[in-house]
Design a protein around this motif. Structure first.
Motif, mmCIF file in Angstrom:
data_model
loop_
_atom_site.group_PDB
_atom_site.id
_atom_site.type_symbol
_atom_site.label_atom_id
_atom_site.label_comp_id
_atom_site.label_asym_id
_atom_site.label_seq_id
_atom_site.Cartn_x
_atom_site.Cartn_y
_atom_site.Cartn_z
ATOM 1 N N MET A 99 -22.156 -67.459 -6.503
ATOM 2 C CA MET A 99 -21.926 -66.676 -7.717
ATOM 3 C C MET A 99 -20.802 -67.291 -8.536
ATOM 4 O O MET A 99 -19.839 -67.805 -7.985
ATOM 5 N N MET A 100 -20.926 -67.228 -9.851
ATOM 6 C CA MET A 100 -19.870 -67.768 -10.710
ATOM 7 C C MET A 100 -18.688 -66.793 -10.740
ATOM 8 O O MET A 100 -18.855 -65.595 -10.537
ATOM 9 N N THR A 101 -17.509 -67.350 -11.053
ATOM 10 C CA THR A 101 -16.296 -66.528 -11.063
ATOM 11 C C THR A 101 -16.454 -65.274 -11.927
ATOM 12 O O THR A 101 -16.137 -64.159 -11.495
ATOM 13 N N GLU A 102 -16.974 -65.451 -13.130
ATOM 14 C CA GLU A 102 -17.070 -64.317 -14.048
ATOM 15 C C GLU A 102 -18.000 -63.234 -13.492
ATOM 16 O O GLU A 102 -17.718 -62.036 -13.605
ATOM 17 N N GLU A 103 -19.070 -63.681 -12.848
ATOM 18 C CA GLU A 103 -20.022 -62.730 -12.263
ATOM 19 C C GLU A 103 -19.345 -61.916 -11.141
ATOM 20 O O GLU A 103 -19.518 -60.698 -11.045
ATOM 21 N N LEU A 104 -18.547 -62.629 -10.317
ATOM 22 C CA LEU A 104 -17.837 -61.950 -9.224
ATOM 23 C C LEU A 104 -16.853 -60.926 -9.791
ATOM 24 O O LEU A 104 -16.769 -59.793 -9.313
ATOM 25 N N ILE A 105 -16.129 -61.342 -10.830
ATOM 26 C CA ILE A 105 -15.135 -60.442 -11.436
ATOM 27 C C ILE A 105 -15.815 -59.176 -11.973
ATOM 28 O O ILE A 105 -15.355 -58.059 -11.723
ATOM 29 N N GLN A 106 -16.932 -59.355 -12.649
ATOM 30 C CA GLN A 106 -17.633 -58.195 -13.213
ATOM 31 C C GLN A 106 -18.136 -57.266 -12.104
ATOM 32 O O GLN A 106 -18.041 -56.048 -12.211
ATOM 33 N N LYS A 107 -18.618 -57.856 -11.013
ATOM 34 C CA LYS A 107 -19.116 -57.033 -9.891
ATOM 35 C C LYS A 107 -17.962 -56.243 -9.257
ATOM 36 O O LYS A 107 -18.112 -55.083 -8.892
ATOM 37 N N ILE A 108 -16.803 -56.920 -9.119
ATOM 38 C CA ILE A 108 -15.640 -56.241 -8.526
ATOM 39 C C ILE A 108 -15.205 -55.081 -9.440
ATOM 40 O O ILE A 108 -14.932 -53.965 -8.977
ATOM 41 N N LYS A 109 -15.192 -55.329 -10.730
ATOM 42 C CA LYS A 109 -14.787 -54.283 -11.677
ATOM 43 C C LYS A 109 -15.733 -53.081 -11.597
ATOM 44 O O LYS A 109 -15.298 -51.936 -11.645
ATOM 45 N N LYS A 110 -17.008 -53.364 -11.468
ATOM 46 C CA LYS A 110 -18.018 -52.294 -11.370
ATOM 47 C C LYS A 110 -17.782 -51.450 -10.115
ATOM 48 O O LYS A 110 -17.796 -50.224 -10.154
ATOM 49 N N LYS A 111 -17.526 -52.146 -8.990
ATOM 50 C CA LYS A 111 -17.282 -51.449 -7.713
ATOM 51 C C LYS A 111 -16.037 -50.577 -7.827
ATOM 52 O O LYS A 111 -16.002 -49.446 -7.367
ATOM 53 N N LYS A 112 -15.016 -51.153 -8.465
ATOM 54 C CA LYS A 112 -13.748 -50.421 -8.637
ATOM 55 C C LYS A 112 -13.985 -49.146 -9.439
ATOM 56 O O LYS A 112 -13.475 -48.079 -9.124
ATOM 57 N N LYS A 113 -14.745 -49.286 -10.512
ATOM 58 C CA LYS A 113 -15.028 -48.152 -11.387
ATOM 59 C C LYS A 113 -15.762 -47.057 -10.605
ATOM 60 O O LYS A 113 -15.432 -45.880 -10.691
ATOM 61 N N ARG A 114 -16.735 -47.502 -9.814
ATOM 62 C CA ARG A 114 -17.525 -46.533 -9.046
ATOM 63 C C ARG A 114 -16.638 -45.788 -8.027
ATOM 64 O O ARG A 114 -16.788 -44.603 -7.827
ATOM 65 N N LEU A 115 -15.704 -46.505 -7.412
ATOM 66 C CA LEU A 115 -14.863 -45.868 -6.387
ATOM 67 C C LEU A 115 -13.738 -45.034 -7.005
ATOM 68 O O LEU A 115 -13.210 -44.120 -6.366
ATOM 69 N N GLY A 116 -13.367 -45.347 -8.230
ATOM 70 C CA GLY A 116 -12.351 -44.567 -8.963
ATOM 71 C C GLY A 116 -11.066 -44.374 -8.177
ATOM 72 O O GLY A 116 -10.555 -45.310 -7.559
ATOM 73 N N ASN A 117 -10.576 -43.117 -8.134
ATOM 74 C CA ASN A 117 -9.297 -42.813 -7.466
ATOM 75 C C ASN A 117 -9.352 -42.902 -5.950
ATOM 76 O O ASN A 117 -8.324 -42.806 -5.291
ATOM 77 N N LYS A 118 -10.564 -43.067 -5.422
ATOM 78 C CA LYS A 118 -10.677 -43.157 -3.949
ATOM 79 C C LYS A 118 -10.123 -44.487 -3.457
ATOM 80 O O LYS A 118 -9.902 -44.692 -2.268
#
Ligand code: 13P
Ligand code: SF4
Length: 344
Positions: A1-20
């Motif tokens: 995976m390209m760096t930008e793709e990894l970053i976007q996936k991590i951001k998405k996961k973070k958003k989904r987990l929120g305050n948890k």
């Protein structure tokens, strides 16, 4: 995976987990990781954060193993601490194991009464070492509070057994004016650490023979050469450097101290830094109005083991993989020593 793709996936996961979820990052992490974290700090600030943050269910610790372990000791029972790569260890922490420590403790206390000697353990150590310290009425310190921890210890005993970093111990002793001949080195490979009974009796500080390869690479010759090229520059180094390097520097302190030193320096100033290269390079990018140069490029390969791939993997398997799990008995004794540090 390209760096930008990894970053976007991590951001998405973070958003989904929120305050948890909270992602903690040490100052030596690569920039990509720091940018994705919720809080970046030195080892003291990160342990204090782990002890304070009672809401997040998952703490993902981007740093080395002993730091994540300390976070797990201080976290609430409902919190899970995960590290993206469980092999991210610390060379210095590996220089003190509990078998060698028990042997050293038995030898020392065959000469000195146990109540006269206070174990003072650097955060860079594994949980068993911290547990020994807690059981024996000692305290943990980091590079940001070592002098206070020394004072705490001297209010309770006459001698300090400091481990595993010889240099942080000696630099702290120097700051507090302890005479050089009252600080001895304990070589765990030798009987009585290679010391005579007389010198053990006389010592005020016994320094475990451990060191950080990243920081002991800096030399006085390198500083002298750099100062010739940049005569107006200030030099700031981490206290894991040798006392000779510290003596040639203008300031010494923890990673957060170095960050604040650069932040508060005047525009246009030149600062030569003796610490891990990822932090030095990030400071250079952040403070473009100042010239920030390393004494020498020195990378911590263990800190570098944390990357976008294993961070994403951890977030995709939140609460499931790379969990820091510590035996209850060890956790309880180690927490005693860590809590003492947090009250300093
Ligand atoms: P700090 O306590 O300054 O964060 O340093 C930790 C460390 O491992 C330095 O090598
Ligand atoms: Fe350990 Fe040195 Fe790396 Fe710090 S820089 S984590 S002391 S090996």
């Amino acid at each position: 995976m390209m760096t930008e793709e990894l970053i976007q996936k991590i951001k998405k996961k973070k958003k989904r987990l929120g305050n948890k979820l909270v992602i903690l990052t040490h100052h030596y992490q690569r920039k990509d990781i720091v940018d994705l974290g919720d809080f970046c700090g030195d080892s003291f600030a990160l342990s204090a954060k782990a002890a304070d943050d009672k809401d997040a269910q998952y703490i993902v610790f981007c740093g080395v193993h002993f730091m994540a372990e300390s976070a797990a000791i201080l976290a609430q029972p409902h919190q899970i601490v995960q590290i993206p790569d469980t092999d991210a260890g610390c060379w210095m922490a590996d220089m003190a194991d509990s078998v060698l420590l028990e042997k050293a403790w038995a030898e020392i206390t065959s000469i000195i009464k146990e109540e006269e000697i206070i174990p003072l353990v650097y955060m860079n150590s594994d949980a068993h070492i911290k547990a020994h310290c807690g059981k024996k009425n000692g305290i943990i310190c980091t590079s940001s509070n070592a002098p206070k921890a020394f004072e705490w210890a001297y209010e309770r005993g006459e001698k300090i057994f400091f481990f595993p970093d010889e240099h942080l111990g000696r630099n702290t002793g120097n700051t507090l004016g302890i005479p050089k001949d009252e600080m001895i080195v304990w070589d765990p490979e030798k009987p009585f650490g290679g010391n005579s009974i007389e010198s053990i009796n006389k010592a005020r500080v016994i320094l475990w023979k451990g060191y950080c390869l990243v920081h002991t690479r800096f030399t006085t010759n390198q500083i002298t050469d750099m100062k010739k090229k940049h005569p107006d520059a200030k030099v700031v180094v981490h206290p894991e450097c040798t006392q000779e390097v510290v003596a040639l520097s203008d300031a010494v302190g923890s990673t957060s101290f170095i960050v604040n030193y650069v932040k508060s320096a005047a525009k246009g100033s030149t600062i030569i830094i003796g610490t891990e290269i990822n932090l030095v390079e990030r400071l250079g990018l952040e403070y473009k109005d100042k010239l920030i140069i390393p004494i020498k490029r020195s990378l911590c390969p263990n800190m570098f083991k944390i990357n976008l791939e294993n961070l994403l993997y951890t977030l995709e398997n939140i609460g499931q993989v790379n969990i820091i799990d510590i035996e209850t008995r060890i956790k309880k004794d180690a927490k005693l020593a860590l809590d003492r540090m947090l009250t300093l």
